[in-house]
Design a protein around this motif. Structure first.
Motif, PDB file in Angstrom:
ATOM      1  N   ARG A 137       0.847  -1.190   0.000  1.00  0.00           N
ATOM      2  CA  ARG A 137       0.000   0.000   0.000  1.00  0.00           C
ATOM      3  C   ARG A 137       0.889   1.248   0.000  1.00  0.00           C
ATOM      4  N   PHE A 138       0.647   2.127  -0.950  1.00  0.00           N
ATOM      5  CA  PHE A 138       1.444   3.346  -1.040  1.00  0.00           C
ATOM      6  C   PHE A 138       1.125   4.274   0.132  1.00  0.00           C
ATOM      7  N   PRO A 139       2.159   4.832   0.752  1.00  0.00           N
ATOM      8  CA  PRO A 139       1.945   5.664   1.946  1.00  0.00           C
ATOM      9  C   PRO A 139       1.375   7.037   1.591  1.00  0.00           C
ATOM     10  N   PRO A 140       0.911   7.784   2.607  1.00  0.00           N
ATOM     11  CA  PRO A 140       0.386   9.132   2.366  1.00  0.00           C
ATOM     12  C   PRO A 140       1.399  10.009   1.644  1.00  0.00           C
ATOM     13  N   GLY A 141       0.888  10.824   0.731  1.00  0.00           N
ATOM     14  CA  GLY A 141       1.736  11.733  -0.020  1.00  0.00           C
ATOM     15  C   GLY A 141       2.364  11.145  -1.259  1.00  0.00           C
ATOM     16  N   SER A 142       2.110   9.852  -1.554  1.00  0.00           N
ATOM     17  CA  SER A 142       2.717   9.215  -2.725  1.00  0.00           C
ATOM     18  C   SER A 142       2.123   9.793  -4.009  1.00  0.00           C
ATOM     19  N   ARG A 143       2.962   9.941  -5.007  1.00  0.00           N
ATOM     20  CA  ARG A 143       2.501  10.482  -6.284  1.00  0.00           C
ATOM     21  C   ARG A 143       3.445  10.036  -7.399  1.00  0.00           C
ATOM     22  N   VAL A 144       2.946  10.111  -8.646  1.00  0.00           N
ATOM     23  CA  VAL A 144       3.775   9.868  -9.821  1.00  0.00           C
ATOM     24  C   VAL A 144       3.710  11.132 -10.666  1.00  0.00           C
ATOM     25  N   GLU A 145       4.857  11.757 -10.871  1.00  0.00           N
ATOM     26  CA  GLU A 145       4.888  12.991 -11.642  1.00  0.00           C
ATOM     27  C   GLU A 145       4.530  12.714 -13.099  1.00  0.00           C
ATOM     28  N   ALA A 146       4.104  13.757 -13.801  1.00  0.00           N
ATOM     29  CA  ALA A 146       3.777  13.639 -15.224  1.00  0.00           C
ATOM     30  C   ALA A 146       4.987  13.154 -16.013  1.00  0.00           C
ATOM     31  N   GLY A 147       4.790  12.106 -16.823  1.00  0.00           N
ATOM     32  CA  GLY A 147       5.855  11.579 -17.657  1.00  0.00           C
ATOM     33  C   GLY A 147       6.940  10.841 -16.892  1.00  0.00           C
ATOM     34  N   ALA A 148       6.707  10.533 -15.616  1.00  0.00           N
ATOM     35  CA  ALA A 148       7.734   9.909 -14.783  1.00  0.00           C
ATOM     36  C   ALA A 148       7.308   8.521 -14.327  1.00  0.00           C
ATOM     37  N   VAL A 149       8.195   7.864 -13.584  1.00  0.00           N
ATOM     38  CA  VAL A 149       7.922   6.539 -13.049  1.00  0.00           C
ATOM     39  C   VAL A 149       8.262   6.508 -11.565  1.00  0.00           C
ATOM     40  N   VAL A 150       7.647   5.558 -10.848  1.00  0.00           N
ATOM     41  CA  VAL A 150       8.098   5.171  -9.515  1.00  0.00           C
ATOM     42  C   VAL A 150       8.307   3.657  -9.546  1.00  0.00           C
ATOM     43  N   ARG A 151       9.148   3.152  -8.638  1.00  0.00           N
ATOM     44  CA  ARG A 151       9.426   1.718  -8.604  1.00  0.00           C
ATOM     45  C   ARG A 151       9.154   1.175  -7.206  1.00  0.00           C
ATOM     46  N   VAL A 152       8.589  -0.010  -7.188  1.00  0.00           N
ATOM     47  CA  VAL A 152       8.292  -0.703  -5.938  1.00  0.00           C
ATOM     48  C   VAL A 152       9.173  -1.941  -5.873  1.00  0.00           C
ATOM     49  N   TYR A 153      10.117  -1.967  -4.913  1.00  0.00           N
ATOM     50  CA  TYR A 153      11.047  -3.073  -4.752  1.00  0.00           C
ATOM     51  C   TYR A 153      10.500  -4.054  -3.716  1.00  0.00           C
ATOM     52  N   SER A 154      10.830  -5.319  -3.872  1.00  0.00           N
ATOM     53  CA  SER A 154      10.294  -6.346  -2.968  1.00  0.00           C
ATOM     54  C   SER A 154      10.974  -6.345  -1.600  1.00  0.00           C
ATOM     55  N   GLY A 155      12.245  -5.911  -1.532  1.00  0.00           N
ATOM     56  CA  GLY A 155      13.007  -6.042  -0.296  1.00  0.00           C
ATOM     57  C   GLY A 155      12.889  -4.852   0.625  1.00  0.00           C
TER      58      GLY A 155
END
Length: 405
Positions: free
Chosen positions: A347-365
């Protein structure tokens, strides 16, 4: 005028009733196939006749076999590039084709040259060059062909308006904005139910008044236009989103079939070339219509890297999921969940966002988020090396993006 609300379309599509129950009224079936770089669209009339619009870059006969198509009544060439005509050689040499119509291109391509040579050797195929607005009636449906003006006719562009009663589809193919402008200027663009985006949704490909004139309920981005157009352009998607109830993309959602009824109502089936065919339970049919239409943004995409590192902590952070926002504005994702097929979720924490034209990554560890990298803090690997499914849901549980690998 809208034929019915999107909610009603969704209910009908999920049940596929009455169309597939055996006691349905007659309908026209329009299958917009995911062939990658190019277009291949199959229309089956209420009486079972087949209209083929373009042939894709290669191997269209596999779809003919799946859909039990033995012959083609009318084949329409909307563009002479290889991505649209190369596959037609296999069709005309392996299946009976009654009539082939084209826009009289002044340019050529290897695929078009090869096809024309084959047509010159074959008997029984009536070849027609269309240089003015033309209507073809076949088995209860009407095909209206919209040519490009002579000065803009290098590619032999043909737009196709298909009507069955109050249901209609506008296929814009690879027509450039100047051709689209001419169609609108001459009053050739009607109010339609479904419209495909010109030039596969590429940048600077859409003449916006075309969308206003067509006023479609559903917008479709079919295929990809080339190496620089692997995904639809955000500007094109925004324009369609402002004028339609739903946007579907074959490069993301897979095959799309529309079942259109004479009263103007319709049903959508995603992930199947032919929803009336028996379903193979071992074949992934792609996202459901509910998943495809529930998302608030058409700009999200997921990709999974299951990692190749040795077992241990390095392996956990070698595997990750990338969330890409190709839209023009920042997207808030706090409270959203990312889950695998066995329901292991982050679950993404409060304040999480993805900027326009950008990426975020979720790592398992293990790790500490910096707003761009997030960590599931798992003690074992999450994403199976031999295939899995990643699903992104918003805080209300709606599916916003999904990928299967």
């Amino acid at each position: 005028m809208r034929s019915r609300t999107l909610a009603a379309v969704l209910v009908a599509s999920l049940s596929l009733a009455p169309a597939l129950s055996g006691q349905a009224p007659e309908y026209v079936q329009v299958s917009i196939l995911d062939v990658g770089l190019g277009d291949l669209i199959l229309v089956r009339t209420p009486g079972g006749e087949v209209v083929l619009v373009d042939g894709g870059p290669s191997d269209p006969l596999r779809y003919f076999q799946q859909m039990r198509i033995d012959s083609v009544a009318v084949s329409v060439v909307t563009d002479v590039s290889n991505a649209h005509v190369a596959g037609l050689f296999d069709v005309v040499t392996a299946r009976p084709v009654g009539r082939l119509v084209h826009g009289g291109a002044t340019r050529t391509s290897d695929g078009w040259t090869r096809l024309r040579a084959a047509l010159g050797r074959l008997e029984g195929v009536r070849v027609t060059e269309v240089r003015e607005r033309t209507v073809i009636e076949i088995d209860g449906i009407e095909l209206e062909l919209l040519p490009a003006p002579d000065a803009l006719n290098g590619r032999g562009s043909l737009g196709v308006v298909m009507r069955y009663g109050s249901f209609s589809v506008l296929l814009t193919s690879y027509a450039d904005p100047a051709v689209q402008r001419a169609w609108v200027r001459d009053g050739w663009v009607p109010d339609v139910t479904v419209m495909t985006a010109p030039r596969h949704g590429a940048a600077r490909s859409l003449y916006r008044p075309l969308v206003t004139a067509a006023n479609p309920e559903v917008g479709v981005v079919s295929g990809r236009g080339g190496p620089r157009d692997d995904v639809a352009n955000p500007s094109t998607l925004t324009t369609l989103a402002n004028r339609t109830d739903a946007i579907l993309r074959t490069e993301r959602d897979g095959h799309l079939t529309v079942l259109g009824y004479e009263d103007g109502s319709f049903e959508l089936v995603i992930g199947s070339a032919d929803p009336t065919s028996p379903v193979d339970p071992d074949v992934d049919e792609g996202p459901t219509l509910q998943e495809a239409l529930a998302g608030a943004s058409p700009f999200l995409a997921l990709s999974v890297d299951p990692g190749v590192s040795p077992v241990g902590r390095e392996a956990l952070n070698a595997e990750h999921v990338t969330v890409r926002n190709s839209g023009p504005s920042t997207l808030r994702i706090d409270g959203w969940t990312l889950c695998d097929l066995s329901s292991r979720c982050f679950r993404f924490p409060p304040g999480s966002r993805v900027e326009a034209g950008a990426v975020v990554r979720v790592y398992s560890g293990y790790g500490h988020t910096d707003g761009y990298s997030f960590f599931m803090n798992e003690t074992r690997e999450v994403w199976n090396d031999n295939g899995d499914e990643a699903t992104l849901r918003d805080a209300g549980g709606r599916v916003m993006a999904r990928t299967v690998y």
